[in-house]
Design a protein around this motif. Structure first.
Motif, PDB file in Angstrom:
ATOM      1  N   HIS A 342     -41.057-126.231 -86.143  1.00  0.00           N
ATOM      2  CA  HIS A 342     -40.910-125.128 -85.091  1.00  0.00           C
ATOM      3  C   HIS A 342     -40.418-123.788 -85.889  1.00  0.00           C
ATOM      4  CE1 HIS A 342     -41.833-127.520 -81.655  1.00  0.00           C
ATOM      5  NE2 HIS A 342     -41.065-128.533 -82.309  1.00  0.00           N
ATOM      6  N   ASN A 343     -39.837-124.026 -87.254  1.00  0.00           N
ATOM      7  CA  ASN A 343     -39.403-122.935 -87.995  1.00  0.00           C
ATOM      8  C   ASN A 343     -38.304-122.288 -87.123  1.00  0.00           C
ATOM      9  OD1 ASN A 343     -39.567-121.320 -90.065  1.00  0.00           O
ATOM     10  ND2 ASN A 343     -40.553-119.680 -88.904  1.00  0.00           N
ATOM     11  N   LEU A 344     -37.417-123.153 -86.741  1.00  0.00           N
ATOM     12  CA  LEU A 344     -36.308-122.984 -85.832  1.00  0.00           C
ATOM     13  C   LEU A 344     -34.984-123.490 -86.206  1.00  0.00           C
ATOM     14  CD1 LEU A 344     -36.949-122.988 -82.005  1.00  0.00           C
ATOM     15  CD2 LEU A 344     -34.634-123.903 -82.953  1.00  0.00           C
ATOM     16  N   GLU A 345     -34.033-122.338 -86.317  1.00  0.00           N
ATOM     17  CA  GLU A 345     -32.910-123.073 -86.801  1.00  0.00           C
ATOM     18  C   GLU A 345     -31.668-123.427 -85.475  1.00  0.00           C
ATOM     19  OE1 GLU A 345     -29.488-121.878 -90.139  1.00  0.00           O
ATOM     20  OE2 GLU A 345     -29.762-120.450 -88.397  1.00  0.00           O
ATOM     21  N   ILE A 346     -31.322-124.582 -85.514  1.00  0.00           N
ATOM     22  CA  ILE A 346     -30.093-124.833 -84.809  1.00  0.00           C
ATOM     23  C   ILE A 346     -28.916-125.613 -85.698  1.00  0.00           C
ATOM     24  CG2 ILE A 346     -31.473-124.883 -82.584  1.00  0.00           C
ATOM     25  CD1 ILE A 346     -30.784-127.771 -82.426  1.00  0.00           C
TER      26      ILE A 346
END
Length: 391
Positions: A342-346
């Protein structure tokens, strides 16, 4: 003269490529185009009058953001850690007593910094996810009689928003300065430096402000300045010596400024623009937006069957949410899947919360219901595709 023995690196013969990512961890957050464009303006001298005017604008913006009229208000060249050291190194001398409240990693860091300069450091420790009562703080102040008490307002490692009311008054009752870290909270939760009796307050540029990392707003009360400017010894750091920084930022009332260090002028451009964005929205509107988005996010997480790490609702940091690491999963698998798919950082936990939580930061321009929906959908997908441990 002999010929060079180290050839030009092959990697630098390729163009720079930086991916766009959804920066939904605890920081840094995404930088909107307006602030990026401000930072791309032409470099001018760090001692030019135009730079001093920009620095004056920054000072005014910080005073608004902190809700203070302190003259000794400016931005340290560096990240929040630099501001933490600036506060401690200037205020504390070797042999003096320091008390730090540890309910996450930042209290640990402050204690480490004070210990390195020879302070007598005492800590009051709480489990991750909880906060201290004023009665507990007063008991520790009475016992240790510190010259400085450190507390984190927004503990990003655990997701706690610590209450501040009444603590400044307690510190002053025991002739102690009150130092507050607001790196993860400022602009996203109510804070009133002067009204709440905070003597030293600092934050970072890369969270709610949405500026690139590298500048750290800080402010000192008159009480703090009296302590600092009556020291018996010089501060251990030349770079962070308040007498020099006060002159560079025009806070000492002297007619001329003397060269101390080369200020990061393009970072000043970005910081000024980020403060302008906050002023345009208004602090109260920003606080309300972050709170509403956080509540929307928390409701969505609980509807998925996920648990929030901070049990007490009023103590939940609206900018950084800590989720109990889902049972049976390796948290690293979840964060890796979100980044890859998702090209998403958490992020996972930090310091005492490692292995216990997932951390999601929705700060500044990232604090929106649309981004919450994106994170919730991505988490659902990750929990569906990541393999549960068989242990």
């Amino acid at each position: 003269m002999s010929s060079i023995s180290v050839p030009p690196p092959q990697c630098l013969q390729k163009p720079l490529v930086v991916p766009h990512r959804h920066m939904f961890g605890p920081g840094p957050s995404n930088v909107p185009p307006r602030i990026l464009q401000a930072g791309a303006r032409p470099v001018i001298g760090h001692m030019h009058p135009e730079t001093f005017e920009i620095m004056s604008d920054i000072k005014s913006g910080i005073q608004y953001m902190f809700q203070t009229r302190n003259n000794m208000t400016f931005a340290v060249s560096g990240t929040g850690h630099t501001a933490m050291e600036c506060a401690i190194f200037n205020t504390v001398e070797s042999g003096e007593s320091v008390l730090t409240a540890v309910n996450g990693i930042w209290g640990e860091r402050a204690a480490d910094m004070a210990d390195r300069i020879g302070a007598r450091v005492n800590t009051m420790v709480a489990a991750p996810g909880v906060f201290f009562t004023n009665a507990e703080i007063e008991q520790a102040l009475s016992k240790h009689r510190p010259v400085l008490f450190f507390l984190t307002h927004g503990e990003s490692s655990t997701g706690v928003l610590h209450p501040l009311d009444g603590i400044g008054q307690l510190c002053h009752k025991y002739n102690c300065l009150f130092l507050v870290d607001s790196v993860a909270s400022i602009g996203g939760a109510p804070l009133f430096m002067d009204q709440q009796g905070i003597d030293i307050l600092y934050t970072g540029s890369q969270k709610v402000l949405n500026a690139p990392p590298g500048t750290a707003p800080i402010s000192f009360s008159e009480r703090a300045c009296q302590k600092i400017f009556s020291r018996r010894t010089k501060p251990v750091s030349f770079c962070l010596d308040l007498s020099w920084l006060a002159n560079y930022w025009g806070c000492d009332g002297k007619p001329s400024r003397v060269y101390h260090h080369t200020g990061p002028v393009t970072a000043f451009y970005s910081l000024r623009e980020s403060l302008a964005v906050l002023a345009e929205e208004g602090l109260e509107n920003s606080w309300e937006r972050h709170q509403k988005v956080a509540q929307y996010f928390h409701t969505g997480l609980e509807s998925m069957g996920l648990k929030l790490f901070v049990k007490e609702k009023n103590a939940r940091l609206p900018t950084v949410t800590t989720i109990v690491a889902p049972h049976g999963y390796d948290w690293k698998d979840i964060t890796s899947y979100l980044m890859k798919t998702h090209n998403l950082e958490i992020s996972g936990g930090l310091g005492p919360s490692v292995g216990l939580v997932l951390r999601v930061g929705l700060m500044g321009c990232n604090s929106s219901k649309a981004n919450v929906d994106m994170v919730l959908a991505a988490l659902k997908d990750a929990l569906k595709h990541c393999h549960k441990n068989k242990m």
